[in-house]
Write a protein that holds these residues in place. Structure first.
Motif, PDB file in Angstrom:
ATOM      1  N   PHE A  13       0.865  -1.151   0.061  1.00  0.00           N
ATOM      2  CA  PHE A  13       0.029   0.061   0.144  1.00  0.00           C
ATOM      3  C   PHE A  13       0.902   1.265   0.062  1.00  0.00           C
ATOM      4  CE2 PHE A  13      -3.066  -3.033   2.253  1.00  0.00           C
ATOM      5  CZ  PHE A  13      -3.910  -3.016   1.131  1.00  0.00           C
ATOM      6  N   TYR A  14       0.461   2.268  -0.589  1.00  0.00           N
ATOM      7  CA  TYR A  14       0.954   3.649  -0.800  1.00  0.00           C
ATOM      8  C   TYR A  14       1.297   4.076   0.496  1.00  0.00           C
ATOM      9  CZ  TYR A  14      -3.440   5.660   0.129  1.00  0.00           C
ATOM     10  OH  TYR A  14      -4.600   5.993   0.971  1.00  0.00           O
ATOM     11  N   ASP A  15       0.803   3.681   1.734  1.00  0.00           N
ATOM     12  CA  ASP A  15       1.292   4.283   3.014  1.00  0.00           C
ATOM     13  C   ASP A  15       2.180   3.784   3.815  1.00  0.00           C
ATOM     14  OD1 ASP A  15       0.057   1.852   3.869  1.00  0.00           O
ATOM     15  OD2 ASP A  15      -1.293   2.662   5.340  1.00  0.00           O
ATOM     16  N   GLU A  16       3.183   2.832   3.067  1.00  0.00           N
ATOM     17  CA  GLU A  16       4.089   2.230   3.458  1.00  0.00           C
ATOM     18  C   GLU A  16       5.444   2.939   2.941  1.00  0.00           C
ATOM     19  OE1 GLU A  16       4.157  -1.988   3.160  1.00  0.00           O
ATOM     20  OE2 GLU A  16       1.971  -1.925   3.440  1.00  0.00           O
ATOM     21  N   TYR A  17       5.474   4.029   2.140  1.00  0.00           N
ATOM     22  CA  TYR A  17       6.268   4.704   1.559  1.00  0.00           C
ATOM     23  C   TYR A  17       6.606   6.202   1.914  1.00  0.00           C
ATOM     24  CZ  TYR A  17       6.597   1.065  -1.857  1.00  0.00           C
ATOM     25  OH  TYR A  17       6.653  -0.185  -2.667  1.00  0.00           O
TER      26      TYR A  17
END
Length: 287
Positions: A13-17
């Motif tokens: 998911f994008y929230d892990e970057y």
């Protein structure tokens, strides 16, 4: 110690970057998730009533609703909590009502609702605990919830560039033993011996000696949740506090989750007054 926080997996998911270097000061952390016996001692000594047990106050709720919102039937204003509904066959995962339900009377003492109990399960992780409940326990115990960065540092057990607390990419060891309480595939998987939660400490610890950092129950962190690390990229003890943000970080995945959700970098959230059959916590203490 210093570690790289964030995902090494491209299918995330994008929230892990973005992945970023973080330094963490020394701290202590519970070896296991807080158990029913530990939480019972807290309740016995303080008389604390958890979120899932509290009578629902319509006058308080309507303050946050549009004016003239009609009052629901009283039967819908009874204390309840979300439980996982096991199914006999495949279901449409886009329709959450087929595999979740709000169960009246479900709480930490009665995990599946009236008629269920935690008798004989002192060493199982306590569930149906809100973030607010976890904070109350921490205050009583003289501890605190870990920050999200502390939690990931601890879960990695000193290993960088790994998906799981034990390394990559497997979920069984060389003898075929499952390494965490989770669902390798959707469904009522019990090859690890448990259809639901397991006693704490049953599965192998990571290299820091911490148990169940993946699977069993998801765990509350101190941080408010935002959907990117960008505002948080500083190098020492990052933590995001926002009293106006009711979304709080949970980490580690649970017994209901597939492998993706038990990765050490996977992030998700629940609202701080939410209670679920798959969410518990462990505590930390500043060194």
């Amino acid at each position: 110690g210093t570690f790289e926080m964030g995902s090494v997996n491209e299918e995330v998911f994008y929230d892990e970057y973005p992945k970023h270097v973080v330094k963490i000061n020394s701290f202590w952390m519970d070896k296991t998730e807080v158990t029913n016996a530990q939480f019972k001692k807290f309740v016995d000594e303080t008389g604390y009533i958890t979120t899932a047990e509290k009578k629902i106050d319509w006058d308080e709720i309507k303050k946050g609703l549009p004016k003239n919102t009609p009052k629901p039937n009283d039967s819908l204003l009874e204390p309840s909590s979300l439980v996982f509904k096991y199914t006999e066959s495949s279901v449409n995962l886009q329709d959450h009502t087929q595999w979740w339900k709000f169960q009246k009377g479900a709480n930490w003492k009665n995990p599946w609702g009236p008629g269920s109990s935690i008798d004989g399960k002192d060493d199982y992780p306590v569930v149906h605990i809100s973030w607010n409940d976890a904070q109350a326990y921490c205050e009583w115990a003289g501890n605190r919830l870990p920050s999200e960065a502390e939690w990931e540092y601890a879960a990695r057990g000193g290993r960088d560039n790994v998906k799981y607390p034990w390394g990559n990419p497997y979920t069984r060891n060389s003898r075929g033993c499952v390494l965490a309480n989770f669902k390798p595939g959707r469904g009522n998987y019990v090859d690890d011996g448990y259809a639901y939660t397991s006693p704490v400490g049953v599965f192998f610890p990571n290299d820091f000696g911490l148990y169940d950092m993946s699977g069993n129950v998801a765990e509350w962190c101190e941080d408010a949740y935002i959907d990117s690390y960008n505002p948080l990229v500083w190098d020492l003890n990052p933590i995001y506090r926002d009293d106006t943000n009711d979304k709080k970080v949970i980490r580690g995945g649970s017994c209901k989750d597939i492998a993706f959700f038990i990765e050490v970098a996977t992030r998700t959230f629940e609202y701080k007054d939410s209670t679920r059959a798959f969410i518990g916590f462990r505590t930390a203490m500043t060194h």
